[in-house]
Scaffold this active site. Structure first.
Site, short mmCIF file in Angstrom:
data_model
loop_
_atom_site.label_atom_id
_atom_site.label_comp_id
_atom_site.label_asym_id
_atom_site.label_seq_id
_atom_site.Cartn_x
_atom_site.Cartn_y
_atom_site.Cartn_z
N ASN A 7 0.88 -1.18 0.00
CA ASN A 7 0.00 0.00 0.00
C ASN A 7 0.92 1.22 0.00
O ASN A 7 1.45 1.62 1.03
CB ASN A 7 -0.89 -0.04 1.24
CG ASN A 7 -1.84 1.15 1.30
OD1 ASN A 7 -1.78 2.05 0.47
ND2 ASN A 7 -2.71 1.13 2.28
N ARG A 91 -2.59 -2.06 -3.43
CA ARG A 91 -3.81 -1.29 -3.20
C ARG A 91 -3.79 -0.08 -4.13
O ARG A 91 -2.82 0.69 -4.14
CB ARG A 91 -3.85 -0.81 -1.75
CG ARG A 91 -5.08 0.02 -1.51
CD ARG A 91 -5.04 0.74 -0.21
NE ARG A 91 -6.26 1.51 -0.06
CZ ARG A 91 -6.34 2.63 0.61
NH1 ARG A 91 -5.29 3.12 1.21
NH2 ARG A 91 -7.48 3.26 0.71
N HIS A 180 -13.08 2.67 0.15
CA HIS A 180 -12.98 1.62 1.20
C HIS A 180 -13.64 0.31 0.74
O HIS A 180 -14.05 -0.50 1.57
CB HIS A 180 -13.69 2.04 2.52
CG HIS A 180 -13.21 3.32 3.12
ND1 HIS A 180 -14.07 4.30 3.54
CD2 HIS A 180 -11.98 3.77 3.40
CE1 HIS A 180 -13.39 5.32 4.04
NE2 HIS A 180 -12.11 5.01 3.96
N ARG A 241 -12.79 15.88 7.58
CA ARG A 241 -13.63 16.13 6.40
C ARG A 241 -15.08 16.36 6.82
O ARG A 241 -15.56 15.74 7.77
CB ARG A 241 -13.55 14.93 5.45
CG ARG A 241 -12.16 14.77 4.86
CD ARG A 241 -12.06 13.49 4.06
NE ARG A 241 -11.07 12.58 4.62
CZ ARG A 241 -10.91 11.32 4.24
NH1 ARG A 241 -11.68 10.80 3.30
NH2 ARG A 241 -9.99 10.57 4.81
N ASN A 336 -13.26 -0.05 17.85
CA ASN A 336 -12.70 0.23 19.19
C ASN A 336 -13.52 1.11 20.10
O ASN A 336 -13.10 1.42 21.20
CB ASN A 336 -11.32 0.88 19.03
CG ASN A 336 -10.31 -0.08 18.47
OD1 ASN A 336 -10.07 -1.14 19.05
ND2 ASN A 336 -9.75 0.24 17.32
N GLU A 386 -8.02 -5.40 5.10
CA GLU A 386 -7.95 -5.13 3.67
C GLU A 386 -6.78 -5.85 3.02
O GLU A 386 -6.87 -6.30 1.88
CB GLU A 386 -7.82 -3.62 3.44
CG GLU A 386 -9.10 -2.87 3.76
CD GLU A 386 -8.88 -1.42 4.13
OE1 GLU A 386 -8.31 -1.17 5.21
OE2 GLU A 386 -9.29 -0.54 3.36
P1 ADP Z 1 -7.53 5.41 8.84
O1 ADP Z 1 -8.77 5.90 8.15
O2 ADP Z 1 -6.42 6.42 8.88
O3 ADP Z 1 -7.10 4.01 8.44
P2 ADP Z 1 -8.23 4.14 11.36
O4 ADP Z 1 -9.19 3.16 10.80
O5 ADP Z 1 -6.94 3.64 11.90
O6 ADP Z 1 -7.97 5.34 10.38
O7 ADP Z 1 -8.99 4.93 12.53
C1 ADP Z 1 -8.40 5.95 13.25
C2 ADP Z 1 -9.42 6.42 14.29
O8 ADP Z 1 -9.70 5.35 15.19
C3 ADP Z 1 -8.93 7.59 15.11
O9 ADP Z 1 -9.93 8.61 15.19
C4 ADP Z 1 -8.74 6.97 16.47
O10 ADP Z 1 -8.96 7.87 17.52
C5 ADP Z 1 -9.81 5.89 16.48
N1 ADP Z 1 -9.55 4.93 17.56
C6 ADP Z 1 -8.51 4.09 17.71
N2 ADP Z 1 -8.60 3.44 18.91
C7 ADP Z 1 -9.73 3.90 19.52
C8 ADP Z 1 -10.37 3.65 20.77
N3 ADP Z 1 -9.86 2.78 21.64
N4 ADP Z 1 -11.52 4.32 21.04
C9 ADP Z 1 -12.04 5.21 20.19
N5 ADP Z 1 -11.47 5.49 18.99
C10 ADP Z 1 -10.35 4.86 18.67
#
Ligand code: ADP
Length: 402
Positions: A7, A91, A180, A241, A336, A386
């Site tokens: 990627n 990707r 996505h 965004r 999460n 992915e």
């Molecule tokens: P990307 O679109 O860059 O791949 P990710 O899928 O890694 O992003 O998501 C990043 C987001 O996930 C961030 O806003 C981060 O705060 C949130 N995040 C990660 N761990 C937690 C958690 N334990 N609780 C709430 N949000 C979380």
């Protein structure tokens, strides 16, 4: 069969090496800060100690060379010869209207991808660069392109057309593309697998909520609508965004604030969403959740807008599919954040969505069903993968070459 998944971003390269005989991960890693100070490679071989090399990485060629070195290294390596890599899966963000599935990358495909640069000016150029470097360094290894847009090519015309003069679609291909796709497809397939059901019999909504977010309606295994569109900005609010806004606001604001196209673009893509609505608290969900707990009203109003937007999309896509069987949460926030899942689901009981707090609370980054036994809709948390999806597609394309 060993598949390297790449990627390639503007200043980073993420990679994974899979053994596809059992779909196990042999190693993964990240080359960061390419072309800028402090560049490094972090390599994580399965079952061995992780390594970090900090050194000048002036370009993507050097970056991929370091990836190959790390994979072959006598200590941190996981293969003994470069020929053990059967194929490379890349990707690629934008496949335009041309690609509704993954393809073997040859000169013709790369020329077509070059044409799509104007549709994805930030993403396609580094993706193409990564492909070219891998072709140079692994000239005898097949390279496969897996597109973020491909899964959404099944969206019907009434859902992908905007209400603009039709000639703009014909002339400039202005339409909803969606992004996505690899993630939505993976979690939808995985949900069907977990439930032991045929995906063709299911109506699924997949919520990919991370830094960038999109919601997708998946009917009979196919994407039928998705919240991102022509650009990567519509739908629910994201880290920076704006999500859906009335287009009338754009010329109004440009006039009021005397903004250039670049400046308005910057506001919509980089200064809005979590960071904009919270008046600068953070673009990161963890910080906002922490501030909500501390009683910060700016953080609360931001997340209230997010939760409301999510509910609206779930409602709209339930209507679009005339029903709903499965709701999936994925990506950084979806996987999460139990509070988000609870807030979104708790007032959707009209749709037959009921989650079990004892299953949802504290659940982070793990596959689980979080709905109650009696919930008509099954609600799941499924970490996205992915890279594995790209590796699977790469195997399929390579098998078809034989
Ligand atoms: P990307 O679109 O860059 O791949 P990710 O899928 O890694 O992003 O998501 C990043 C987001 O996930 C961030 O806003 C981060 O705060 C949130 N995040 C990660 N761990 C937690 C958690 N334990 N609780 C709430 N949000 C979380």
């Amino acid at each position: 069969m060993k598949i390297l998944v790449v990627n390639s971003g503007s200043s980073s390269i993420k990679y994974c090496l899979f053994d596809m005989t059992d779909q196990s991960l042999l190693a993964k890693g990240l080359v960061e800060r390419i072309g800028i100070k402090g560049s490094c490679i972090n390599h994580f071989p399965t079952g061995k100690d992780a390594t970090k090399r900090v050194m000048a990485i002036p370009d993507h060629r050097k970056g991929i060379e370091l990836v190959i070195d790390a994979l072959l290294n006598s200590k941190s390596g996981v293969i003994d010869d470069i020929s053990k890599i059967t194929a490379v899966g890349h990707r690629v963000v934008h496949g335009g209207e041309k690609y509704s599935g993954s393809v073997l990358l040859n000169d013709d495909v790369i020329n077509t991808l070059n044409e799509f640069i104007e549709l994805a000016p930030l993403h396609n150029p580094p993706n193409i660069l990564g492909i070219k470097v891998c072709q140079e360094l692994l000239p005898d290894t097949p390279q496969v392109g897996v597109f973020d847009t491909a899964f959404h090519q099944s969206i019907p015309k009434e859902a992908f057309l905007y209400g603009l003069p039709y000639s703009y679609y014909e002339q400039y291909r202005i339409r909803r593309y969606g992004f996505h796709g690899t993630s939505h497809q993976y979690v939808a397939q995985r949900a069907a697998e977990i439930l032991g059901k045929d995906i063709k019999e299911l109506k699924i909504i997949t919520c990919h909520i991370g830094n960038g977010s999109s919601i997708t309606a998946v009917k009979e295994g196919k994407s039928v609508d998705t919240s991102l569109g022509f650009g990567t900005i519509s739908g629910i609010i994201m880290g920076t965004r704006c999500g859906d806004v009335d287009p009338a606001i754009i010329p109004y604001l440009m006039e009021k604030e005397n903004l250039s196209f670049k400046e308005i673009n910057d506001i919509l893509y980089r200064k809005s969403g979590f960071i904009g609505l919270s008046e600068g608290i953070s673009s990161d969900m963890r910080d906002l959740e922490e501030q909500v707990q501390a009683g910060n009203i700016k953080a609360k109003r931001t997340l209230d807008v997010l939760f409301y937007g999510l509910k609206k999309y779930i409602g709209a896509y339930t209507a679009a599919m005339n029903g709903l069987d499965v709701l999936v949460f994925t990506a950084g926030i979806g996987e999460n954040d139990p509070r988000l899942r609870k807030e979104v689901c708790q007032s959707l009981d009209f749709f037959g969505i009921n989650i079990d707090d004892s299953k949802n609370d504290g659940l982070r980054g793990k596959e689980a069903i979080i709905s109650t036994e009696n919930s008509r809709v099954t609600v799941l948390v499924i970490p996205t993968y992915e890279e594995l999806m790209i590796a699977r597609d790469t195997v399929e394309i390579c098998n078809n070459l034989k």
